[in-house]
Write an enzyme that holds these catalytic residues in place. Structure first.
Site, mmCIF file in Angstrom:
data_model
loop_
_atom_site.group_PDB
_atom_site.id
_atom_site.type_symbol
_atom_site.label_atom_id
_atom_site.label_comp_id
_atom_site.label_asym_id
_atom_site.label_seq_id
_atom_site.Cartn_x
_atom_site.Cartn_y
_atom_site.Cartn_z
ATOM 1 N N HIS A 34 23.728 22.743 27.494
ATOM 2 C CA HIS A 34 24.338 22.395 26.195
ATOM 3 C C HIS A 34 23.227 22.354 25.146
ATOM 4 O O HIS A 34 22.100 21.958 25.439
ATOM 5 C CB HIS A 34 25.043 21.031 26.293
ATOM 6 N N GLU B 71 28.815 28.368 21.936
ATOM 7 C CA GLU B 71 28.888 27.260 20.982
ATOM 8 C C GLU B 71 27.822 27.446 19.906
ATOM 9 O O GLU B 71 26.648 27.102 20.139
ATOM 10 C CB GLU B 71 28.627 25.932 21.691
ATOM 11 N N LYS C 202 30.160 13.685 25.867
ATOM 12 C CA LYS C 202 28.771 13.353 25.487
ATOM 13 C C LYS C 202 28.478 11.894 25.865
ATOM 14 O O LYS C 202 28.970 11.426 26.880
ATOM 15 C CB LYS C 202 28.527 13.630 24.006
ATOM 16 N N SER D 130 33.605 22.378 16.893
ATOM 17 C CA SER D 130 34.617 21.880 15.949
ATOM 18 C C SER D 130 36.020 22.406 16.219
ATOM 19 O O SER D 130 36.787 22.670 15.282
ATOM 20 C CB SER D 130 34.188 22.177 14.505
ATOM 21 N N ASN E 123 34.013 17.546 26.400
ATOM 22 C CA ASN E 123 32.658 17.031 26.626
ATOM 23 C C ASN E 123 32.536 15.719 25.857
ATOM 24 O O ASN E 123 32.444 15.731 24.633
ATOM 25 C CB ASN E 123 31.639 18.069 26.110
ATOM 26 N N GLY F 239 30.140 19.598 15.988
ATOM 27 C CA GLY F 239 30.252 18.285 15.341
ATOM 28 C C GLY F 239 30.176 18.343 13.823
ATOM 29 O O GLY F 239 29.997 17.314 13.168
ATOM 30 N N GLU G 84 22.562 20.404 22.864
ATOM 31 C CA GLU G 84 21.922 19.098 22.664
ATOM 32 C C GLU G 84 20.868 18.839 23.737
ATOM 33 O O GLU G 84 19.857 18.185 23.487
ATOM 34 C CB GLU G 84 22.997 17.986 22.640
HETATM 35 C C1 PEP Z 1 30.307 20.219 22.025
HETATM 36 O O1 PEP Z 1 29.490 19.333 21.904
HETATM 37 O O2 PEP Z 1 30.315 20.913 23.061
HETATM 38 C C2 PEP Z 1 31.225 20.457 20.927
HETATM 39 C C3 PEP Z 1 31.835 21.605 20.852
HETATM 40 O O3 PEP Z 1 31.399 19.445 20.021
HETATM 41 P P1 PEP Z 1 32.490 19.382 18.821
HETATM 42 O O4 PEP Z 1 33.793 19.859 19.390
HETATM 43 O O5 PEP Z 1 32.518 17.950 18.430
HETATM 44 O O6 PEP Z 1 31.994 20.294 17.762
#
Ligand code: PEP
Length: 247
Positions: free
Chosen positions: A93, A163, A13, A208, A11, A169, A95
């Site tokens: 997601h 998630e 973003k 992460s 992703n 992040g 976000e």
């Molecule tokens: C995400 O935004 O779906 C995500 C898992 O980000 P990161 O891997 O950077 O934690």
């Protein structure tokens, strides 16, 4: 029991410009040379879907509108994504749930719109740090799953991404025991909804994931791939995660 082929999805973003074509070319070369034991998907910003398509890597989207067309300035519909050759779209997601106030009902409508076009919806769920500290993780994830999967969803059109919001992040990850516990609950909900076919719905872990922890996280029962943010931007880093599926 057969297990579904794992899906490792990136992703991006709101990152990436036309120069990012070189990352896709590099990733494509690595996979061509060394193989991948899983399905690989990149979800770039919508501006790059066309430019990154046709390079040997599946390209998906990060969101879609719940309607197929109409007066929705700035939005993109599932039919448009299909027209571009997408097979997957991420919906719900964290976000988007936070920044755009998307509710379970909205996520469900988006997933439905995607599935009506034959796209697979990657439906994201996960608890916040406060919810985890309050011991609400399983309740939150359960209500997100129950509220976000369309009533008429088909197994083939459904992927779940667990998630934890606090892991996105941040460099923090849950323990493998915690991941196993949540994924087992999600699997039970899927079996309840789809019968034994629920075993074929892929449940990704996201938050992460990087090359150094991918093997351990991907080996957890009921983890059928990863949704990766930061570590998907560079071909080499992302390929390092993909190699978790090489024996
Ligand atoms: C995400 O935004 O779906 C995500 C898992 O980000 P990161 O891997 O950077 O934690």
């Amino acid at each position: 029991m057969t297990t579904p082929k794992a899906l490792v999805a990136g992703n991006w973003k709101m990152n990436g410009l036309m120069t990012s074509v070189r990352e896709i070319n590099a990733l494509s070369n690595m996979i061509e040379k060394n193989g991948a034991g899983c399905e690989v998907l990149i979800c770039p910003p919508a501006t790059l879907i066309h430019a990154l398509s046709g390079k040997g890597i599946d390209i998906g989207a990060q969101d879609c509108h719940m309607m197929q067309n109409g007066a929705h300035t700035g939005d993109i519909s599932a039919v448009m994504l299909k027209d571009l050759g997408c097979r997957y779209v991420i919906v719900g997601h964290s976000e988007r749930r936070a920044d755009h106030f998307e509710t379970n009902d909205m996520v469900k409508a988006k997933a439905h719109a995607a599935q009506m076009q034959g796209l697979t919806a990657i439906i994201c769920v996960g608890e916040t740090n406060t919810q985890r500290e309050n011991g609400e993780t399983l309740d939150v994830v359960t209500s997100q799953i129950m509220g976000s999967i369309p009533e008429d969803a088909a197994v083939a059109g459904t992927v779940i991404a667990y998630e934890p919001v606090w892991a996105i992040g941040t460099g923090k990850t849950p323990t493998t025991e915690d991941v196993a516990e949540v994924h087992a609950v999600i699997r039970a909900l899927l079996l309840n909804k789809f019968g034994t076919d629920g075993n074929m719905v892929r449940i990704q872990y996201g938050g992460s994931v990087k090359a150094s922890n991918a093997k351990e996280l991907m080996a957890v029962p009921n983890v059928n791939g990863a949704l990766v943010g930061g570590a998907s931007l560079k071909a080499e880093d992302f390929y390092g995660i993909i190699t978790a599926y090489q024996s």
